[in-house]
Design a protein around this motif. Sequence first.
Motif, PDB file in Angstrom:
ATOM      1  N   LYS A  70      25.230  -9.618 -24.071  1.00 51.59           N
ATOM      2  CA  LYS A  70      25.191 -10.759 -24.992  1.00 51.59           C
ATOM      3  C   LYS A  70      26.541 -11.457 -25.062  1.00 51.59           C
ATOM      4  O   LYS A  70      26.624 -12.690 -25.018  1.00 51.59           O
ATOM      5  N   ALA A  71      27.617 -10.682 -25.162  1.00 50.10           N
ATOM      6  CA  ALA A  71      28.958 -11.269 -25.196  1.00 50.10           C
ATOM      7  C   ALA A  71      29.284 -11.971 -23.893  1.00 50.10           C
ATOM      8  O   ALA A  71      29.918 -13.033 -23.886  1.00 50.10           O
ATOM      9  N   LEU A  72      28.837 -11.402 -22.777  1.00 54.17           N
ATOM     10  CA  LEU A  72      29.053 -12.024 -21.471  1.00 54.17           C
ATOM     11  C   LEU A  72      28.379 -13.386 -21.389  1.00 54.17           C
ATOM     12  O   LEU A  72      28.962 -14.364 -20.913  1.00 54.17           O
ATOM     13  N   MET A  73      27.149 -13.469 -21.882  1.00 57.82           N
ATOM     14  CA  MET A  73      26.384 -14.707 -21.762  1.00 57.82           C
ATOM     15  C   MET A  73      26.945 -15.829 -22.632  1.00 57.82           C
ATOM     16  O   MET A  73      26.638 -17.001 -22.399  1.00 57.82           O
ATOM     17  N   GLU A  74      27.783 -15.502 -23.603  1.00 57.35           N
ATOM     18  CA  GLU A  74      28.357 -16.541 -24.456  1.00 57.35           C
ATOM     19  C   GLU A  74      29.304 -17.462 -23.687  1.00 57.35           C
ATOM     20  O   GLU A  74      29.517 -18.600 -24.093  1.00 57.35           O
ATOM     21  N   PHE A  75      29.863 -16.977 -22.578  1.00 59.81           N
ATOM     22  CA  PHE A  75      30.772 -17.826 -21.801  1.00 59.81           C
ATOM     23  C   PHE A  75      30.353 -17.942 -20.327  1.00 59.81           C
ATOM     24  O   PHE A  75      31.146 -18.345 -19.484  1.00 59.81           O
ATOM     25  N   THR A  76      29.088 -17.600 -20.054  1.00 56.13           N
ATOM     26  CA  THR A  76      28.608 -17.568 -18.676  1.00 56.13           C
ATOM     27  C   THR A  76      27.451 -18.545 -18.467  1.00 56.13           C
ATOM     28  O   THR A  76      26.590 -18.694 -19.330  1.00 56.13           O
ATOM     29  N   GLY A  77      27.446 -19.201 -17.313  1.00 57.37           N
ATOM     30  CA  GLY A  77      26.319 -20.010 -16.870  1.00 57.37           C
ATOM     31  C   GLY A  77      25.704 -19.381 -15.635  1.00 57.37           C
ATOM     32  O   GLY A  77      26.409 -18.758 -14.839  1.00 57.37           O
ATOM     33  N   TYR A  78      24.385 -19.534 -15.472  1.00 55.30           N
ATOM     34  CA  TYR A  78      23.703 -18.865 -14.353  1.00 55.30           C
ATOM     35  C   TYR A  78      22.544 -19.707 -13.846  1.00 55.30           C
ATOM     36  O   TYR A  78      21.738 -20.209 -14.625  1.00 55.30           O
ATOM     37  N   VAL A  79      22.481 -19.837 -12.515  1.00 54.25           N
ATOM     38  CA  VAL A  79      21.315 -20.421 -11.854  1.00 54.25           C
ATOM     39  C   VAL A  79      20.783 -19.380 -10.882  1.00 54.25           C
ATOM     40  O   VAL A  79      21.502 -18.929  -9.977  1.00 54.25           O
ATOM     41  N   SER A  80      19.532 -18.971 -11.063  1.00 55.04           N
ATOM     42  CA  SER A  80      18.942 -17.936 -10.218  1.00 55.04           C
ATOM     43  C   SER A  80      18.466 -18.527  -8.895  1.00 55.04           C
ATOM     44  O   SER A  80      18.304 -19.746  -8.750  1.00 55.04           O
ATOM     45  N   GLY A  81      18.227 -17.638  -7.947  1.00 50.97           N
ATOM     46  CA  GLY A  81      17.740 -18.080  -6.643  1.00 50.97           C
ATOM     47  C   GLY A  81      16.337 -18.649  -6.695  1.00 50.97           C
ATOM     48  O   GLY A  81      15.965 -19.480  -5.871  1.00 50.97           O
ATOM     49  N   ALA A 137      18.008 -27.007 -13.967  1.00 49.45           N
ATOM     50  CA  ALA A 137      18.599 -25.671 -14.037  1.00 49.45           C
ATOM     51  C   ALA A 137      20.128 -25.737 -13.990  1.00 49.45           C
ATOM     52  O   ALA A 137      20.811 -25.000 -14.705  1.00 49.45           O
ATOM     53  N   LEU A 138      20.660 -26.611 -13.154  1.00 45.39           N
ATOM     54  CA  LEU A 138      22.117 -26.765 -13.053  1.00 45.39           C
ATOM     55  C   LEU A 138      22.710 -27.293 -14.362  1.00 45.39           C
ATOM     56  O   LEU A 138      23.778 -26.844 -14.798  1.00 45.39           O
ATOM     57  N   ILE A 139      22.019 -28.236 -14.979  1.00 45.16           N
ATOM     58  CA  ILE A 139      22.492 -28.769 -16.255  1.00 45.16           C
ATOM     59  C   ILE A 139      22.462 -27.687 -17.329  1.00 45.16           C
ATOM     60  O   ILE A 139      23.405 -27.558 -18.127  1.00 45.16           O
ATOM     61  N   CYS A 140      21.398 -26.893 -17.350  1.00 49.04           N
ATOM     62  CA  CYS A 140      21.313 -25.792 -18.319  1.00 49.04           C
ATOM     63  C   CYS A 140      22.475 -24.816 -18.145  1.00 49.04           C
ATOM     64  O   CYS A 140      23.039 -24.319 -19.128  1.00 49.04           O
ATOM     65  N   ALA A 141      22.840 -24.552 -16.900  1.00 48.62           N
ATOM     66  CA  ALA A 141      23.881 -23.559 -16.622  1.00 48.62           C
ATOM     67  C   ALA A 141      25.277 -24.057 -16.958  1.00 48.62           C
ATOM     68  O   ALA A 141      26.177 -23.252 -17.228  1.00 48.62           O
ATOM     69  N   THR A 142      25.466 -25.376 -16.969  1.00 51.55           N
ATOM     70  CA  THR A 142      26.823 -25.911 -17.117  1.00 51.55           C
ATOM     71  C   THR A 142      27.045 -26.692 -18.400  1.00 51.55           C
ATOM     72  O   THR A 142      28.163 -27.139 -18.662  1.00 51.55           O
ATOM     73  N   MET A 143      26.037 -26.861 -19.244  1.00 51.55           N
ATOM     74  CA  MET A 143      26.166 -27.706 -20.437  1.00 51.55           C
ATOM     75  C   MET A 143      27.204 -27.196 -21.428  1.00 51.55           C
ATOM     76  O   MET A 143      27.734 -27.971 -22.236  1.00 51.55           O
ATOM     77  N   ASN A 144      27.511 -25.883 -21.373  1.00 50.13           N
ATOM     78  CA  ASN A 144      28.520 -25.324 -22.275  1.00 50.13           C
ATOM     79  C   ASN A 144      29.889 -25.191 -21.609  1.00 50.13           C
ATOM     80  O   ASN A 144      30.776 -24.518 -22.134  1.00 50.13           O
ATOM     81  N   LYS A 145      30.036 -25.839 -20.438  1.00 50.27           N
ATOM     82  CA  LYS A 145      31.309 -25.794 -19.690  1.00 50.27           C
ATOM     83  C   LYS A 145      31.791 -24.347 -19.587  1.00 50.27           C
ATOM     84  O   LYS A 145      32.849 -23.984 -20.098  1.00 50.27           O
ATOM     85  N   PRO A 146      31.010 -23.503 -18.919  1.00 50.62           N
ATOM     86  CA  PRO A 146      31.232 -22.058 -18.971  1.00 50.62           C
ATOM     87  C   PRO A 146      32.552 -21.620 -18.351  1.00 50.62           C
ATOM     88  O   PRO A 146      33.057 -22.243 -17.409  1.00 50.62           O
ATOM     89  N   LYS A 147      33.062 -20.529 -18.871  1.00 50.91           N
ATOM     90  CA  LYS A 147      34.271 -19.919 -18.304  1.00 50.91           C
ATOM     91  C   LYS A 147      33.943 -19.216 -16.996  1.00 50.91           C
ATOM     92  O   LYS A 147      34.773 -19.140 -16.090  1.00 50.91           O
ATOM     93  N   PHE A 148      32.700 -18.725 -16.891  1.00 48.55           N
ATOM     94  CA  PHE A 148      32.244 -18.007 -15.700  1.00 48.55           C
ATOM     95  C   PHE A 148      30.889 -18.580 -15.303  1.00 48.55           C
ATOM     96  O   PHE A 148      29.981 -18.659 -16.129  1.00 48.55           O
ATOM     97  N   LEU A 149      30.747 -18.978 -14.038  1.00 46.73           N
ATOM     98  CA  LEU A 149      29.525 -19.619 -13.566  1.00 46.73           C
ATOM     99  C   LEU A 149      29.026 -18.878 -12.323  1.00 46.73           C
ATOM    100  O   LEU A 149      29.755 -18.742 -11.335  1.00 46.73           O
ATOM    101  N   VAL A 150      27.773 -18.412 -12.380  1.00 49.84           N
ATOM    102  CA  VAL A 150      27.173 -17.646 -11.292  1.00 49.84           C
ATOM    103  C   VAL A 150      26.012 -18.450 -10.721  1.00 49.84           C
ATOM    104  O   VAL A 150      25.073 -18.796 -11.444  1.00 49.84           O
TER     105      VAL A 150
END
Length: 234
Positions: A70-81, A137-150
Amino acid sequence: MVSINNLNKKYAENIGNFDINLTILDGQTYGIIGPNGAGKSTMIRQILGFVKPDSGEININDINPVINAKALMEFTGYVSGEVALYGNMTGTKYLKLVHSLKKDADWEFVELLLKHFDINASQKIKKMSKGMKQKIALICATMNKPKFLVLDEPTSGLDPIMQEQFNDLIRKLQKDHGTTVLICSHIFEEVAKLCNKVGFIKDGRLIEEFEVKNNDINQINERFKKLYTKESVL
């Protein structure tokens, strides 16, 4: 940002991850390359805390993803395959739902991203093309300007123009927000343009790493051929 030590997850012989050791520096863009079934997605799922390793340690910004996903996801963005969205919702409603769930999400940035990717999000997702769904999906992953993006095959379905728009977005996140990016891709040009360092995975093992110099796609292509090409039987 990322520290992986002796990571193991065995599903079958040569299927899974075996003795993975990997470090990704803060603000770096690291590319993972390998054929289908090499173990790339398995490693990503462990990094994000979706799959528990059999052994080994993972730390993302000093967080153990298995213990505190949960703490990880607070600063992480993710787009699955394999992108899966709520088909009966419009793109706008889906984006607003994700926005309400994400810490520090910026709706003004969402609107900029919609313009950046030239997408009309008012229609239902089930009526969208594969490329349009990928943009959502890309917008969802980056809308919070994540510190870590996968990102697992992030430009699947995008035309060449939108692939360049994607590249521009990654560069902006890194420049303005110091985002660390882990990207799995079969598109060598994409990796060459974006990545500082590349790791090759084969049969679940990280077999080689090297730094990308001068956005040299030929460097990546030559190493891939040497490591993976099989003799033709035809």
